[in-house]
Scaffold this active site. Structure first.
Site, PDB file in Angstrom:
ATOM      1  N   ALA A 153      86.270 -24.545   7.637  1.00  0.00           N
ATOM      2  CA  ALA A 153      86.343 -23.300   6.860  1.00  0.00           C
ATOM      3  C   ALA A 153      87.271 -22.293   7.553  1.00  0.00           C
ATOM      4  CB  ALA A 153      84.948 -22.709   6.678  1.00  0.00           C
ATOM      5  N   ALA A 154      87.270 -22.300   8.886  1.00  0.00           N
ATOM      6  CA  ALA A 154      88.135 -21.364   9.619  1.00  0.00           C
ATOM      7  C   ALA A 154      89.612 -21.727   9.423  1.00  0.00           C
ATOM      8  CB  ALA A 154      87.771 -21.357  11.102  1.00  0.00           C
ATOM      9  N   PRO A 177      85.817 -26.556  18.165  1.00  0.00           N
ATOM     10  CA  PRO A 177      85.483 -27.987  18.103  1.00  0.00           C
ATOM     11  C   PRO A 177      85.197 -28.410  16.658  1.00  0.00           C
ATOM     12  CG  PRO A 177      84.214 -26.891  19.822  1.00  0.00           C
ATOM     13  CD  PRO A 177      84.929 -25.814  19.063  1.00  0.00           C
ATOM     14  N   ASP A 231      78.972 -20.819   5.309  1.00  0.00           N
ATOM     15  CA  ASP A 231      80.067 -20.955   6.283  1.00  0.00           C
ATOM     16  C   ASP A 231      81.279 -20.130   5.868  1.00  0.00           C
ATOM     17  OD1 ASP A 231      78.479 -22.811   7.495  1.00  0.00           O
ATOM     18  OD2 ASP A 231      80.060 -24.300   7.762  1.00  0.00           O
ATOM     19  N   GLY A 267      79.349 -28.072  13.580  1.00  0.00           N
ATOM     20  CA  GLY A 267      78.499 -26.963  13.145  1.00  0.00           C
ATOM     21  C   GLY A 267      79.075 -25.588  13.422  1.00  0.00           C
ATOM     22  N   LEU A 268      80.347 -25.526  13.847  1.00  0.00           N
ATOM     23  CA  LEU A 268      80.943 -24.216  14.157  1.00  0.00           C
ATOM     24  C   LEU A 268      81.895 -23.740  13.062  1.00  0.00           C
ATOM     25  CD1 LEU A 268      81.602 -24.536  18.007  1.00  0.00           C
ATOM     26  CD2 LEU A 268      79.712 -23.407  16.853  1.00  0.00           C
ATOM     27  N   GLY A 269      81.974 -24.485  11.982  1.00  0.00           N
ATOM     28  CA  GLY A 269      82.763 -24.027  10.834  1.00  0.00           C
ATOM     29  C   GLY A 269      84.262 -24.211  10.999  1.00  0.00           C
ATOM     30  N   SER A 270      84.663 -25.210  11.784  1.00  0.00           N
ATOM     31  CA  SER A 270      86.094 -25.410  12.041  1.00  0.00           C
ATOM     32  C   SER A 270      86.907 -25.556  10.750  1.00  0.00           C
ATOM     33  CB  SER A 270      86.237 -26.632  12.955  1.00  0.00           C
ATOM     34  OG  SER A 270      87.335 -27.381  12.623  1.00  0.00           O
TER      35      SER A 270
END
Ligand code: PMV
Length: 311
Positions: free
Chosen positions: A108-109, A99, A150, A103-106
């Site tokens: 950067a991923a 998502p 992150d 806050g899940l680092g989308s």
């Protein structure tokens, strides 16, 4: 031949926001949620194809002349690093089930997966150390002055004890534990929350410093609990960390509600994770209770619920 690169999501277990002020933080990868970049030979020039979230997720080619585009920037970092002057005839397609803005680092991923894919496209392997530097630079486009937590946890895909500007420290998890991640469905901009904490600090340095010091103590205690495998203690420290994040004004009514619901349903602890004001909360849960807590969070209005093992 089609090749694929990928990178995980992440959650911050302890210390977000305080980490910007030099206080340590603890973060872990969420390997089940990932961003992917596939590399295929193409008759066309070099293209990066992504889903445009602003346009109903239709696939679109990235403008490779746009220097402010984070994807373009990552591609040129990698080409320059390997002194690749001619762009390869390759199509890179990006997909992610993380998502966004939560806050899940989308971001950067996606950058990490893309950096690896661009290296694959020119038959090179990029080291994590170099890639981490590039992802950090790209993160600055969206976040201004990110602490670097992150990109580090996502590029290395290991649990970390992180101090801004210091070498990465691997964190050994003595007893694996389960977390449930619940999305408020509210998107929030990390740099706004970070800016508001800065304003709070500037207007009331003594009280804000006190809160940051308390977070520092919690992170130290959490470190001991993780390395000793004291999961019950770790849970209550998470809830304490949430209360301090509330004082920093970065929680939200929906995050507070989901934290309360998780605790009532039997979680060992719960807190918001990441920039806050929306995005995701995490709950530390016993294995037998995972489904019950996920159901409770969904009934309370969480838009997506995941579980993950920290090991
Ligand atoms: O990107 P997010 O939303 O997971 O937040 C990053 C964590 C902060 O501590 C709030 C900011 C930072 O740069 O470390």
């Amino acid at each position: 031949m089609v090749q694929q690169a990928s990178a995980p999501a992440k959650v911050i277990l302890f210390g977000e926001h305080a980490v910007v002020y030099g206080i340590p933080a603890i973060a872990v990868p969420v390997s089940s949620l990932r961003a992917y970049a596939t590399v295929e030979a193409s008759d066309d020039l070099f293209t990066i194809v992504t889903n445009d979230i602003k346009k109903n997720n239709i696939a679109l080619s990235v403008d490779l002349n746009d220097n402010n585009n984070s994807l373009t920037k990552m591609a040129s970092f990698v080409f320059n690093h390997f002194k690749q002057e001619i762009e390869p005839n390759v199509k890179i397609t990006l997909k992610s089930n993380i998502p966004i803005a939560s806050g899940l680092g989308s971001g950067a991923a996606v950058s990490t997966a893309l950096g690896r894919a661009v290296a694959l496209a020119i038959k090179q392997t990029i080291s994590n150390k170099t890639l981490n530097k590039f992802v950090y630079e790209v993160e600055k486009i969206h976040h201004g002055t990110p602490s670097g937590i992150d990109n580090t946890v996502i590029v290395y895909e290991i649990p970390i004890y992180f101090v801004k500007g210091k070498d990465i420290q691997y964190l050994e998890i003595m007893s694996p534990f389960h977390i449930v991640i619940a999305d408020t469905g509210q998107r929030a901009l990390t740099h706004e929350a970070v800016g508001d904490v800065q304003k709070l600090y500037d207007s009331n340095p003594n009280d804000t410093k006190l809160i940051l010091d308390q977070i520092d103590h919690i992170v130290q205690k959490a470190l001991i609990s993780i390395t000793k495998g004291n999961i019950t203690r770790l849970g209550s420290l998470m809830t304490e960390n949430h209360q301090l994040l509330q004082k920093l004004t970065v929680s939200s009514p929906k995050l507070d509600k989901l934290v309360g619901v998780a605790l009532e349903a039997g979680a060992l602890g719960a807190k918001m994770s990441g920039g806050g004001r929306g995005g995701n909360m995490i709950a530390l849960v016993e294995r037998a209770n995972i489904q019950h807590i996920k159901d409770a969070l969904q009934q309370a209005g969480a838009t997506q619920v995941f579980d993950s093992i920290v090991q």
